[in-house]
Enzyme design. Structure first.
Site, PDB file in Angstrom:
ATOM      1  N   GLU A 136      -6.979   3.863  -5.658  1.00 17.52           N
ATOM      2  CA  GLU A 136      -8.029   4.367  -4.981  1.00 17.52           C
ATOM      3  C   GLU A 136      -8.328   5.561  -5.492  1.00 17.52           C
ATOM      4  O   GLU A 136      -7.827   6.713  -5.272  1.00 17.52           O
ATOM      5  CB  GLU A 136      -7.510   4.624  -3.522  1.00 17.52           C
ATOM      6  CG  GLU A 136      -8.890   4.901  -2.410  1.00 17.52           C
ATOM      7  CD  GLU A 136      -8.407   5.527  -1.303  1.00 17.52           C
ATOM      8  OE1 GLU A 136      -9.418   5.070  -0.328  1.00 17.52           O
ATOM      9  OE2 GLU A 136      -7.509   6.263  -1.028  1.00 17.52           O
ATOM     10  N   HIS A 185     -10.654  -1.586   5.106  1.00 21.78           N
ATOM     11  CA  HIS A 185     -10.424  -0.736   6.475  1.00 21.78           C
ATOM     12  C   HIS A 185     -10.761   0.560   6.584  1.00 21.78           C
ATOM     13  O   HIS A 185     -10.822   1.083   7.610  1.00 21.78           O
ATOM     14  CB  HIS A 185      -8.683  -0.717   6.797  1.00 21.78           C
ATOM     15  CG  HIS A 185      -8.208   0.357   5.510  1.00 21.78           C
ATOM     16  ND1 HIS A 185      -8.324  -0.049   4.391  1.00 21.78           N
ATOM     17  CD2 HIS A 185      -7.533   1.355   5.820  1.00 21.78           C
ATOM     18  CE1 HIS A 185      -7.662   0.981   3.569  1.00 21.78           C
ATOM     19  NE2 HIS A 185      -7.287   1.761   4.503  1.00 21.78           N
ATOM     20  N   ASP A 186     -11.529   1.118   5.763  1.00 14.63           N
ATOM     21  CA  ASP A 186     -12.327   2.510   6.059  1.00 14.63           C
ATOM     22  C   ASP A 186     -13.719   2.333   5.920  1.00 14.63           C
ATOM     23  O   ASP A 186     -14.443   3.372   5.934  1.00 14.63           O
ATOM     24  CB  ASP A 186     -11.715   3.567   4.491  1.00 14.63           C
ATOM     25  CG  ASP A 186     -10.329   3.847   4.424  1.00 14.63           C
ATOM     26  OD1 ASP A 186      -9.831   3.847   5.646  1.00 14.63           O
ATOM     27  OD2 ASP A 186     -10.216   3.973   3.217  1.00 14.63           O
ATOM     28  N   ASP A 234       0.902  -1.217   0.021  1.00 15.60           N
ATOM     29  CA  ASP A 234      -0.167   0.087   0.068  1.00 15.60           C
ATOM     30  C   ASP A 234       0.938   1.054   0.019  1.00 15.60           C
ATOM     31  O   ASP A 234       1.641   1.535   0.924  1.00 15.60           O
ATOM     32  CB  ASP A 234      -0.865   0.134   1.362  1.00 15.60           C
ATOM     33  CG  ASP A 234      -2.068   1.055   0.853  1.00 15.60           C
ATOM     34  OD1 ASP A 234      -2.174   1.731   0.206  1.00 15.60           O
ATOM     35  OD2 ASP A 234      -3.326   0.442   1.676  1.00 15.60           O
ATOM     36  N   ASP A 267      -2.556   4.493  -2.839  1.00 18.81           N
ATOM     37  CA  ASP A 267      -3.535   5.330  -2.043  1.00 18.81           C
ATOM     38  C   ASP A 267      -3.797   6.640  -2.322  1.00 18.81           C
ATOM     39  O   ASP A 267      -3.006   7.497  -2.862  1.00 18.81           O
ATOM     40  CB  ASP A 267      -2.929   5.552  -0.458  1.00 18.81           C
ATOM     41  CG  ASP A 267      -3.923   6.047   0.370  1.00 18.81           C
ATOM     42  OD1 ASP A 267      -4.642   5.453   1.096  1.00 18.81           O
ATOM     43  OD2 ASP A 267      -3.637   7.202   0.742  1.00 18.81           O
TER      44      ASP A 267
HETATM   45  C1  GLC Z   1      -6.974   6.337   1.968  1.00 18.74           C
HETATM   46  C2  GLC Z   1      -6.693   5.185   3.034  1.00 18.74           C
HETATM   47  C3  GLC Z   1      -7.409   5.768   4.204  1.00 18.74           C
HETATM   48  C4  GLC Z   1      -6.452   6.991   4.650  1.00 18.74           C
HETATM   49  C5  GLC Z   1      -6.496   7.939   3.565  1.00 18.74           C
HETATM   50  C6  GLC Z   1      -5.452   8.928   3.788  1.00 18.74           C
HETATM   51  O1  GLC Z   1      -8.268   6.722   1.938  1.00 18.74           O
HETATM   52  O2  GLC Z   1      -7.449   4.144   2.578  1.00 18.74           O
HETATM   53  O3  GLC Z   1      -7.369   4.922   5.361  1.00 18.74           O
HETATM   54  O4  GLC Z   1      -6.855   7.670   5.782  1.00 18.74           O
HETATM   55  O5  GLC Z   1      -6.346   7.189   2.366  1.00 18.74           O
HETATM   56  O6  GLC Z   1      -4.099   8.457   3.636  1.00 18.74           O
END
Ligand code: GLC
Length: 563
Positions: free
Chosen positions: A257, A332-333, A99, A200
């Site tokens: 993402e 995880h979010d 990640d 990310d």
């Molecule tokens: C992404 C991650 C999240 C994090 C954010 C900032 O959305 O999945 O957990 O807080 O990025 O890095």
């Protein structure tokens, strides 16, 4: 057409390392813990593990604030531990996906220390600095975690931009030197032998020229401004360059993402002619139960199955033959899917199996988040002190500060807090669910005596065994990987049904998303005789005397056409 692309045929398992398995009793998961569970993962049948950030970090956002991209966070182990994990995973045919956060670093990263030290420091421009406007912040953008994206830094009397917490300053991708250093770092990990990356927040690495304020008819101090920092053209040129310069010779699996886009826009990332990413994580289906996207996630609205079907089906059909989907229902979010889209009470097992059937039979690569395979549920800590997630804590502080009733705020947190997915993995029914011998960094969900891996291993009807069967089934039938998807009954409020077709092979997937027992007519071409059950989460099928299918609560069934 030859159907062999490893990352399309893989099933990915996402590990949140802090909460997966602790091997040394400090209450936090670690690399040795993952190492110890490799047999469990291969036994499940997954091919790739995606590990959330394990780099050195002060941990304001659980590792998404990286202090040093080249070292492993002490509590997780050492670089030697990582190398050993990678080698052992590879020995077993398991791949590892890192990640990687390219949008921002920690405010404790050495670059930021230099950057903030003076306006003329060579690294000043690695981040995004602006002076204030008449004593106010430079623009009205709202941070994902509440408040302004700008933080005043007294050292040089300027503001730096942070889309997430103030401990996560955004990098300036217009700075070629910084970009070079990032590319080099990605290369370094590839040389180590990692098999892929989840990038990310990659949609946000470019910001609108001039950082203009967002439209603000009500004159609020800050407003959501997603369109000014999401999926802009420059993101694509950066990704192209990353591919050309670094990724290509290694052929890693990549998933970005990317919030704030539909499938047509996603083609710009994942189109087969684009030279950018293999897949993106889209967010449309994650907002079916929210008033609006982004920070609007906290405001609940009841979700409707036809809307969920419409979104998923659009992604399925637009990307077919032109790109590739990344399918997920939790991470995880996000809240736990069984609590969100299924039933975490009486029908927990069956509804979790139904949801699994959905994820494993769509076109695209399936991502399973740790604990989904045993049907782990949301938590509802009574006290805000028991929460650890910075987004949750900010939300609480802000809304209590604005005078909202505590029970309302907690209600929203119970539904949507990211900590729902971050409680420790439930391995067995011993103290702290077998996650740690010490004090866990966040409390274990109190339902661990009933919901845990050891129990699921013993029960042949468990969610875990069902996942194993589904994963094996997917590997056995290419139609489930590559077949064209066609939605049936788009408006049906209870049933989600579709076919997958590849050459002569056809499968029919029927999912009942409800506690009641809806009835369904056989779709055209299908009947009692030619439909052969391949898998189901109920042992007996009920048909009505009219030859229709009477579905049981949360029933899932896959039929194969017998020609
Ligand atoms: C992404 C991650 C999240 C994090 C954010 C900032 O959305 O999945 O957990 O807080 O990025 O890095």
């Amino acid at each position: 057409m030859v159907y062999i692309v490893w990352w399309k045929e893989s099933v990915v398992y996402q590990i949140y390392p802090n909460s997966f398995k602790d091997s040394d009793g400090d209450g936090q998961g670690d690399l040795q813990g993952i190492y110890d569970k490799l047999d469990y993962l291969t036994g499940l049948g997954v091919d790739v593990i995606w590990i959330c950030p394990i780099y050195d970090s002060p941990g304001h956002d659980n590792g998404y604030d990286i202090r040093d991209y080249y070292s492993i966070l002490r509590k997780y182990g050492t670089m030697e531990d990582f190398d050993r994990l990678l080698a052992e995973a590879h020995k077993r045919g398991l791949k590892i996906m890192m990640d990687l956060v390219l949008n921002h670093t920690s405010d404790e990263h050495a670059w930021f220390a230099e950057s903030r030290s003076s306006q003329v420091n060579p690294k000043r421009d690695y981040y995004i600095w602006r002076s204030g406007k008449n004593g106010q912040v430079p623009n009205n953008w709202e941070s994902y975690f509440g408040g302004s994206v700008w933080k005043h830094d007294p050292e040089t009397n300027e503001y730096y931009l942070h889309l997430y917490t103030e401990h996560q300053p955004d990098l300036n991708w217009n700075n070629a030197q910084m970009a070079e250093e990032m590319y080099e770092m990605v290369h370094w990990w590839l040389q180590k032998g990692v098999d892929g990356f989840r990038f990310d927040a990659v949609a946000h690495i470019a910001k609108a020229e001039g950082l203009p304020s967002a439209h603000n008819p009500d004159n609020l101090p800050v407003v959501p401004a997603y369109q000014l920092f999401s999926n802009l053209e420059q993101v694509h040129s950066i990704l192209n360059k990353l591919n050309d310069m670094i990724l290509k010779p290694y052929g890693p699996m990549t998933v970005g993402e990317t919030s704030g886009l539909g499938p047509e826009q996603a083609l710009a990332y994942v189109g087969t002619d684009r030279n950018e990413l293999n897949m993106v994580f889209q967010f449309e289906h994650m907002f079916v139960d929210a008033q609006s996207s982004g920070i609007g996630k906290w405001n609940h609205r009841d979700w409707k199955l036809p809307e969920l079907k419409e979104i998923m089906s659009r992604w399925q059909t637009v990307l077919h033959d032109r790109g590739w989907n990344a399918n997920y229902m939790g991470n995880h979010d996000q809240p736990r899917p069984v609590s969100r889209f299924g039933n975490d009470g009486k029908y927990r097992v069956r509804s979790a199996q139904m949801l699994a059937t959905w994820m494993l039979t769509l076109e695209g690569t399936p991502y399973i988040y740790q604990g989904e395979e045993i049907g782990m549920t949301n938590v509802a800590f009574l006290d805000i002190e028991d929460y650890r997630d910075i987004e949750t804590m900010n939300y609480y502080r802000q809304h209590i500060g604005q005078g909202r009733a505590k029970h309302e705020v907690m209600q929203a947190i119970w539904r949507k807090s990211r900590d729902n997915a971050r409680t420790p993995m439930q391995w067995d029914d011993t103290k702290h669910a077998g996650f740690t011998d010490g004090e866990p960094w966040i409390q274990v969900n109190e339902n661990y005596p009933e919901i845990n891996v050891a129990d699921a291993e013993r029960d042949p009807q468990s969610i875990l065994h069902y996942y194993r069967k589904l994963i094996a089934l997917r590997k056995q039938h290419k139609v489930l990987i590559y077949g064209a998807y066609e939605l049936l009954l788009p408006d049906d409020p209870d049933i989600y049904a579709y076919t997958r077709t590849l050459d002569e092979e056809q499968m029919l997937v029927i999912l009942n998303f409800r506690e009641h027992e809806p009835e369904m007519q056989w779709p055209e071409g299908w009947n009692d005789e030619n439909a052969k059950t391949v898998i189901s989460n109920v042992s007996r099928r009920y048909s009505t005397d009219k030859g229709a299918i009477l579905l049981q609560p949360y029933e899932a069934r896959i039929y194969r056409m017998q020609r």
